[in-house]
Design an enzyme around this catalytic site. Structure first.
Site, PDB file in Angstrom:
ATOM      1  N   HIS A 197       9.715 -66.804  59.323  1.00  0.00           N
ATOM      2  CA  HIS A 197       9.925 -65.884  58.197  1.00  0.00           C
ATOM      3  C   HIS A 197      10.864 -64.748  58.617  1.00  0.00           C
ATOM      4  CE1 HIS A 197       7.110 -67.194  55.004  1.00  0.00           C
ATOM      5  NE2 HIS A 197       6.539 -67.826  56.016  1.00  0.00           N
TER       6      HIS A 197
ATOM      7  N   CYS B 140      10.372 -71.337  55.793  1.00  0.00           N
ATOM      8  CA  CYS B 140       9.038 -71.912  55.942  1.00  0.00           C
ATOM      9  C   CYS B 140       8.876 -73.108  55.006  1.00  0.00           C
ATOM     10  CB  CYS B 140       7.965 -70.842  55.721  1.00  0.00           C
ATOM     11  SG  CYS B 140       6.331 -71.347  56.332  1.00  0.00           S
TER      12      CYS B 140
ATOM     13  N   GLU C  28      12.539 -62.763  56.813  1.00  0.00           N
ATOM     14  CA  GLU C  28      12.420 -61.581  55.954  1.00  0.00           C
ATOM     15  C   GLU C  28      11.363 -60.620  56.469  1.00  0.00           C
ATOM     16  OE1 GLU C  28       8.958 -63.914  54.581  1.00  0.00           O
ATOM     17  OE2 GLU C  28      10.974 -64.411  55.316  1.00  0.00           O
TER      18      GLU C  28
END
Length: 250
Positions: free
Chosen positions: A214, A112, A216
């Site tokens: 994102h 990001c 994660e």
């Protein structure tokens, strides 16, 4: 064998825990968990313009994490009315850290904001408010604080395609800024349905890749696994006498 050490850049922001309400260097735990699930050992890297080579000497790879908007001064523009929450100290520290990491050809994954840092570090710039360009706000959930779900299409023949395959895949995102003019050496690696750039990479470097989403926050750990594999190779290469990676850049 010891796990490769993966740095993760942190926020410096007010936080509350127990009886305390203090400024803290922190990162969402999902970043740490993703690195460790992929086989790495996470090391948090708070923003500092000092000791950059010392920091990089301790790492085998690095994740530039998400966060607030970059100061548009870093790419020579005045702030847009929707640009907010800038932290110039973090911007300066991360740009310097990224530039030195690239000099070493250390594996780098920008997430990001981190992908925007990668682009700006190499001379690119940003759309300060992407909804004005694409005509919608589907890259950022409303209300904030929840990831938006949308699809991205991976460009064939890229390193990102080596990770995901040439296909469309669902991602989680939370951004209102976008990648505009790409930095030197960077190429588009994925795009959204509205045509906006969602990922960039430098095909001539070992692993220099940025994604606006994102990873994660999802279940697919392929990007982190690829980073850890490259970090293992980087660590092995710099342990060889006479290798460029073995000596810190001055």
């Amino acid at each position: 064998m010891a796990r490769p050490v993966i740095g993760i850049t942190t926020y410096v922001t007010p936080a509350r825990w127990g009886y305390w309400d203090l400024e803290a260097a922190l990162i969402p735990a999902a970043y740490v968990q993703a690195v460790e699930r992929a086989g790495g050992r996470a090391l948090l890297v708070p923003p500092s313009e000092e000791g950059i080579d010392e920091t990089l000497d301790a790492l085998d790879g690095i994740v530039f994490s998400g966060g607030s908007d970059l100061d548009p001064e870093t790419y020579g523009e005045a702030p847009h009315p929707e640009t907010f929450g800038v932290h110039p100290e973090r911007d300066r520290a991360e740009l310097a850290l990224l530039e030195r990491a690239l000099e070493r050809d250390m594996p780098v994954l920008g997430i990001c904001r981190g992908s925007q840092v990668l682009n700006v570090a190499l001379g690119g710039d940003l759309h300060q408010h992407l909804p004005e360009v694409v005509g919608h706000e589907e890259h950022k959930h409303n209300p904030p604080g929840v990831f938006a779900d949308h699809d991205v299409t991976i460009e064939p023949g890229t390193k990102l395609a080596d990770v995901f395959g040439d296909k469309t895949t669902g991602v989680k995102s939370h951004h209102h800024q976008g990648l505009r003019r790409l930095g030197e050496g960077l190429g588009e690696a994925a795009h959204a349905e509205d045509g906006s750039i969602e990922a960039v990479e430098d095909p001539d470097r070992r692993f220099a890749l940025g994604v606006l989403w994102h990873p994660e926050a999802g279940d697919n750990m392929r990007l982190f696994e690829a980073l850890v594999r490259q970090a293992e190779d980087f660590r092995a290469s710099r342990s060889q006498p006479g290798s460029e990676a073995a000596a810190p850049q001055m």
